[in-house]
Design a protein around this motif. Structure first.
Motif, short mmCIF file in Angstrom:
data_model
loop_
_atom_site.label_atom_id
_atom_site.label_comp_id
_atom_site.label_asym_id
_atom_site.label_seq_id
_atom_site.Cartn_x
_atom_site.Cartn_y
_atom_site.Cartn_z
N ASP A 1 -26.85 -12.93 45.12
CA ASP A 1 -28.11 -13.49 45.62
C ASP A 1 -29.11 -12.43 46.08
OD1 ASP A 1 -27.14 -16.12 45.24
OD2 ASP A 1 -26.12 -16.04 47.18
N LYS A 2 -28.95 -11.19 45.62
CA LYS A 2 -29.85 -10.12 46.02
C LYS A 2 -30.70 -9.69 44.83
CE LYS A 2 -30.00 -5.39 47.68
NZ LYS A 2 -29.22 -4.18 47.89
N PRO A 3 -32.02 -9.74 44.97
CA PRO A 3 -32.88 -9.26 43.88
C PRO A 3 -32.68 -7.76 43.64
CG PRO A 3 -34.15 -10.51 45.47
CD PRO A 3 -32.79 -10.27 46.08
N PHE A 4 -32.73 -7.37 42.39
CA PHE A 4 -32.65 -5.97 41.98
C PHE A 4 -33.79 -5.75 41.00
CE2 PHE A 4 -30.04 -2.57 39.61
CZ PHE A 4 -30.45 -1.57 40.47
N PRO A 5 -35.04 -5.67 41.54
CA PRO A 5 -36.23 -5.64 40.67
C PRO A 5 -36.31 -4.43 39.75
CG PRO A 5 -36.82 -5.20 42.96
CD PRO A 5 -35.37 -5.59 42.95
N GLN A 6 -35.59 -3.38 40.01
CA GLN A 6 -35.65 -2.19 39.17
C GLN A 6 -34.77 -2.30 37.92
OE1 GLN A 6 -34.56 -2.09 42.38
NE2 GLN A 6 -36.12 -1.04 43.53
N PHE A 7 -33.92 -3.34 37.84
CA PHE A 7 -32.91 -3.40 36.78
C PHE A 7 -33.48 -3.28 35.38
CE2 PHE A 7 -29.96 -5.74 33.94
CZ PHE A 7 -28.87 -4.89 34.04
N GLY B 1 -25.22 -14.14 34.35
CA GLY B 1 -26.41 -13.95 33.55
C GLY B 1 -27.43 -13.21 34.38
N TRP B 2 -28.63 -13.05 33.84
CA TRP B 2 -29.71 -12.34 34.53
C TRP B 2 -30.94 -13.23 34.56
CZ3 TRP B 2 -30.18 -8.57 37.79
CH2 TRP B 2 -31.43 -8.01 38.04
N ASP B 3 -31.48 -13.46 35.75
CA ASP B 3 -32.70 -14.24 35.93
C ASP B 3 -33.87 -13.27 35.99
OD1 ASP B 3 -34.94 -15.59 37.06
OD2 ASP B 3 -33.60 -17.06 37.99
N THR B 4 -34.67 -13.24 34.92
CA THR B 4 -35.77 -12.27 34.85
C THR B 4 -36.89 -12.60 35.84
OG1 THR B 4 -36.75 -13.51 33.02
CG2 THR B 4 -35.35 -11.65 32.44
N ASP B 5 -37.03 -13.85 36.23
CA ASP B 5 -38.07 -14.21 37.21
C ASP B 5 -37.70 -13.77 38.62
OD1 ASP B 5 -39.68 -15.38 35.25
OD2 ASP B 5 -38.66 -17.31 35.46
N CYS C 1 -32.43 -11.15 39.50
CA CYS C 1 -31.10 -11.13 40.11
C CYS C 1 -30.06 -11.71 39.15
CB CYS C 1 -31.09 -11.88 41.43
SG CYS C 1 -31.40 -13.64 41.29
N VAL C 2 -28.81 -11.45 39.49
CA VAL C 2 -27.69 -11.96 38.71
C VAL C 2 -27.59 -13.46 38.96
CG1 VAL C 2 -25.18 -11.85 38.44
CG2 VAL C 2 -26.47 -9.76 38.90
N THR C 3 -27.33 -14.22 37.89
CA THR C 3 -27.10 -15.66 38.03
C THR C 3 -25.60 -15.91 37.92
OG1 THR C 3 -27.40 -16.05 35.66
CG2 THR C 3 -29.35 -16.27 37.05
N ASP C 4 -25.16 -16.95 38.57
CA ASP C 4 -23.72 -17.18 38.66
C ASP C 4 -23.44 -18.58 39.17
OD1 ASP C 4 -24.52 -17.28 41.27
OD2 ASP C 4 -23.32 -15.62 41.95
N ASP C 5 -22.16 -18.86 39.32
CA ASP C 5 -21.76 -19.98 40.15
C ASP C 5 -20.77 -19.41 41.17
OD1 ASP C 5 -19.05 -20.13 39.22
OD2 ASP C 5 -19.67 -21.38 37.53
#
Length: 181
Positions: free
Chosen positions: A121-127, A91-95, A98-102
């Motif tokens: 675990d890496k933010p990609f703020p431009q997504f 998924g995508w965590d808008t806050d 970054c990608v959410t996962d297990d």
């Protein structure tokens, strides 16, 4: 000599590049072909960055073109993770941007998608903005959200500027910037 044109982009430069691309990403301006833009858009982006980042020295080639290529590549990887087929569990965590996962999902995914490992675990703020810029080519209808009337009105306001008008805006902004120096 190969690394001579290497440029490390700052957060501010990335933000200003995104602003310029969003400003141009209207069909009547430079929207259309290459990366969703018509030929010649890199020069206009450079002009806009010359105004918003007057001392950066960023050039359409190689710096802006290479940054666009990198972003397009990263966007495609993250887009495939979040919206691709057979990527259940992501998924995508808008806050956090970054990608959410297990852990098990990531471990299994990167076995066949090694280029995705760096986004764990890496933010990609431009997504989110890159979805607006590059998303036309990747539209799947998956995860579509109705942004409401405000977004529609904003899009309509921004879609009525022609290329000549943009060039006038760039010239006017440059004159203002020179006057403030």
């Amino acid at each position: 000599m190969a690394g001579r044109n290497k440029h490390t982009w700052t957060t501010e430069e990335d933000a200003k590049l995104i602003e310029a691309l969003l400003e141009l990403h209207v069909p009547e301006k430079y929207g259309g072909a290459d990366n969703g833009f018509k030929p010649g858009y890199l020069k206009v982006v450079q002009q806009l960055l010359d105004v918003s980042l007057p001392n950066s020295g960023l050039k359409s080639e190689p710096q802006i073109k290479l940054r666009m290529k990198t972003w397009k590549n990263h966007f495609n990887i993250v887009h495939d993770i979040v919206y691709g087929t057979n990527t259940s569990g992501f998924g995508w965590d808008t806050d956090k941007c970054c990608v959410t996962d297990d852990v098990e999902v990531w471990d299994e995914y990167i076995k066949s998608h090694k280029d995705a490992a760096c986004f764990r675990d890496k933010p990609f703020p431009q997504f989110d903005n890159l979805c607006k810029i590059f998303g036309k080519d990747r539209a799947t209808g998956h995860g579509v959200t109705d942004l409401g009337e405000d977004a529609t009105e904003e899009t309509q306001r921004n879609s009525h500027v022609d290329v000549e008008g943009l060039e006038d805006i760039v010239e006017e902004t440059q004159q203002i910037a020179r006057g403030n120096n």
